[in-house]
Motif scaffolding. Structure first.
Motif: not given
Length: 381
Positions: A276-284
Motif C-alpha cells: 500500500h505504501n508502494a502504491a501511494q508512492a506511485l501516484g504520478e
C-alpha cells in the motif's frame, strides 16, 4: 587465478646433522575433508593452510568465491589468491612465531571470472602445530550483518518505547475525553458545543493511534500453515481493488516454496502495509498509466540474518518503479511515526517489521529512483 602455484617439495636432507625444516602438516585430502567437513556449513570463506600458506582445505563458500574446485585449490599457496600476497605472508610468518592469537586486516581476493573481491581477513592459529585457519569476510556481507544487527536492536528499542509511550498517553487521554463529554452536557451554546466536539473527536483520533501502536503486542500470535502465495494473492486483490487503473501488479512466484508455520493474518497485514505504501508512492506513475508493483518469491539457501544461520529461508520481494525512498529517511523508515508522505502516520512499515520479526524474520530495503525493493526474509522448515 589459473596461475596458482603449488609449493616446491622440500629438498631432501643430505646428512643427519642438517637443521630440521619447520614441521608442516601433510595434506591428506580425504582425512582433511572429514576433519573440516563442518566448515562447509559456514557462509564465510574459510581456508585451513599450512604455516607456509599451502592450502590444506577450502570450504564450499571459498570454492564458489574463487570459481575453482577444491581439488585444484588444495596444495596451492593461499597468498597467490590475493592482489597483495605479502600481507598474508607476513601474517603467516607472525603465526609461525606465535606473535599473535589472531590477526585482522583488509585485502582484495583475486577471482577466476570476476573482479577482485574486497574482504576482511582473519588469521588465527589452530590447536594443531603448523596449521593456520584463514577466514575471509566479504566487506559487503560484513556491512550487511552489522546493518541487520542494528535493525534488530532498533526494532527492540522502538517496541519498548512504543509500549511505554502508548500506555502513558492512554490514561490522560481518557480523562480529557470524559471531561469534554461532561462539559458538553452542561453547555447550551452551539458554538461552545462545537469546541467540545473537536476535543472529543481529536481524543478519539489519538486513541485510535494508540490502539494501532499497541495492536501487535496485544493480539495473540495465531499459528497455522501458511502458503505465502495465498498471502500475496490476498494482498494483490486488495491493491487492485483500491487502484483499478494505471497500476499493474506482477506475479513472479517460485511455486516450489513449501508451506510454513506462521500467523497468516499478520503476514497479510505486513505485506499489505508495504504494498500500500508502494502504491501511494506511485501516484504520478499511476496517473501516467505505467505504475508497477512486483511480488517475487524465492528460496534462499544457507542464509544468515538476525544473527542466525538458516538452511532455507523465504525471500519475498515487493518491488515498485516509484520515485524511491527519500534519502533523508532511508535509515529511519522502520522507525515509528517516520513517513515520507504528507499525511502518513508512519506506522505501516513499523508494524510490518514487527509482524515479520514475530516470525523470526527481517525486512530489508534497497531503494534508488525508479526501483524500490522491500525484501521479507522468513526462515523455512
Amino acid at each position: 587465478m589459473s596461475g596458482l602455484k603449488k609449493p616446491a617439495p622440500p629438498t631432501p636432507s643430505l646428512s643427519a646433522d642438517s637443521p630440521a625444516a619447520p614441521a608442516r602438516p601433510v595434506a591428506r585430502p580425504a582425512a582433511n575433508a572429514l576433519r573440516f567437513h563442518s566448515l562447509d556449513l559456514l557462509a564465510t570463506l574459510v581456508a585451513v593452510v599450512a604455516s607456509d600458506g599451502a592450502i590444506l582445505y577450502a570450504n564450499a563458500a571459498l570454492e564458489d568465491a574463487l570459481g575453482m574446485s577444491r581439488r585444484s585449490i588444495t596444495g596451492a599457496l593461499l597468498q597467490d589468491c590475493f592482489t597483495e600476497p605479502t600481507l598474508l605472508q607476513s601474517a603467516l610468518s607472525g603465526a609461525r612465531g606465535n606473535e599473535f592469537a589472531a590477526l585482522r586486516y583488509d585485502a582484495w581476493l583475486r577471482r577466476a571470472t570476476h573482479e577482485p573481491l574486497p574482504v576482511h581477513v582473519v588469521v588465527a592459529q589452530t590447536e594443531t602445530p603448523g596449521e593456520v585457519i584463514v577466514e575471509l569476510l566479504p566487506l559487503e556481507q560484513q556491512t550487511r550483518q552489522e546493518r541487520e544487527e542494528r535493525l534488530i536492536d532498533q526494532a527492540q528499542a522502538n517496541k519498548e518505547l512504543i509500549r511505554n509511550l502508548a500506555h502513558e498517553i492512554k490514561n490522560p487521554l481518557g480523562g480529557i475525553r470524559g471531561a469534554a463529554q461532561l462539559l458538553q452536557m452542561e453547555l447550551e451554546s452551539k458554538e461552545l458545543i462545537e469546541y467540545t466536539q473537536v476535543i472529543i473527536h481529536e481524543a478519539d483520533r489519538l486513541q485510535s493511534l494508540v490502539d494501532r501502536l499497541l495492536a501487535p503486542h496485544r493480539r495473540p500470535h495465531v499459528v497455522g500453515d501458511v502458503n505465502i502465495h495465498e498471502v500475496c494473492e490476498r494482498v494483490r486483490s486488495l491493491i487492485v481493488a483500491e487502484f483499478p487503473k494505471g497500476l499493474r501488479v506482477v506475479r513472479d512466484y517460485d511455486t516450489s516454496i513449501p508451506e510454513f508455520r506462521g500467523d497468516r493474518e499478520q503476514l497479510i497485514q505486513a505485506v499489505l502495509n508495504i504494498a500500500h505504501n508502494a502504491a501511494q508512492a506511485l501516484g504520478e506513475r499511476i496517473a501516467e498509466g505505467d505504475a508497477q508493483i512486483t511480488f517475487r518469491t524465492r528460496v534462499g539457501r544457507q542464509v544468515t540474518f538476525g544473527k542466525q544461520r538458516y538452511r532455507l529461508a523465504l525471500e519475498l520481494h515487493v518491488i515498485d518503479n516509484g520515485p524511491g525512498v527519500p534519502d533523508s529517511i532511508k535509515d529511519r523508515i522502520f522507525f515509528p511515526l517516520v513517513s515520507g508522505r504528507d499525511g502518513g502516520s508512519g506506522l505501516g512499515l513499523t508494524l510490518a517489521q514487527t509482524f515479520v520479526q514475530q516470525h523470526h524474520g527481517l525486512i530489508e530495503c534497497e531503494s534508488v529512483p525508479g526501483h524500490t525493493d522491500f525484501k521479507l526474509l522468513i526462515p523455512l522448515p
